[in-house]
Scaffold this motif. Sequence first.
Motif, mmCIF file in Angstrom:
data_model
loop_
_atom_site.group_PDB
_atom_site.id
_atom_site.type_symbol
_atom_site.label_atom_id
_atom_site.label_comp_id
_atom_site.label_asym_id
_atom_site.label_seq_id
_atom_site.Cartn_x
_atom_site.Cartn_y
_atom_site.Cartn_z
ATOM 1 N N LEU A 11 0.709 -1.205 0.387
ATOM 2 C CA LEU A 11 0.133 -0.046 0.209
ATOM 3 C C LEU A 11 0.937 1.186 -0.010
ATOM 4 O O LEU A 11 0.612 2.357 -0.755
ATOM 5 N N GLU A 15 1.066 3.997 -2.914
ATOM 6 C CA GLU A 15 0.682 5.487 -2.832
ATOM 7 C C GLU A 15 1.895 6.255 -3.081
ATOM 8 O O GLU A 15 1.749 7.370 -3.839
ATOM 9 N N GLN A 138 -5.776 6.417 4.946
ATOM 10 C CA GLN A 138 -6.022 5.107 5.156
ATOM 11 C C GLN A 138 -7.080 5.242 6.347
ATOM 12 O O GLN A 138 -7.940 4.347 6.706
ATOM 13 N N SER A 139 -7.003 6.220 7.414
ATOM 14 C CA SER A 139 -7.707 6.439 8.440
ATOM 15 C C SER A 139 -9.027 6.599 8.106
ATOM 16 O O SER A 139 -10.249 6.396 8.735
ATOM 17 N N TRP A 141 -10.691 5.394 5.340
ATOM 18 C CA TRP A 141 -11.079 4.168 4.489
ATOM 19 C C TRP A 141 -12.424 3.437 5.125
ATOM 20 O O TRP A 141 -12.536 3.429 6.572
#
Length: 166
Positions: A11, A15, A138-139, A141
């Motif tokens: 990931l 990114e 990502q927090s 998602w």
Amino acid sequence: MILEARDKPILAMLEWIRVRLMTKQYKKMKGIAKYTRKVCPNLQDKLEKLKHESIPFSATPAGSFMYKVDNGCERHVVDLARKACSCRIWDLTRLPCKHGIFAIVKNLEKVENYVHPCYLKETFVETYKEIIQPMSGQSEWVEINQPAPVAPHAYKPPGKPPKQRK
């Protein structure tokens, strides 16, 4: 470009690549917006070099758009209507060769009008007009009730591994 990201988790690597592509595309879009000529900069330099190389040639018209171009050592037939030269460089690169450039100048026309559309500024702008959209972290998602992906089992054959020498 992605060699720096190879050691990252998947990931983070994706990114990192997305951010690099996003910034590279933005820089290209802003850079070409400042450019004022019709043909892209690196090709404009190449055309100027070919113009300089075409100085020793002479052209004899055979028709309204047909020329015999020679310099004593080599002779080529240039057809401006078909955008072709007997040296075939124009056919392969879609850029006028030095013989074609001399014929174009002799015909009192601009070299930029005989360049393939893929080399023009408008095509470059059209290529880089779409932007790569930024993504939230990502927090933010959405949580789903699926099991986490599991890495495949690495099979190790029995015995001593073979030597890899040449």
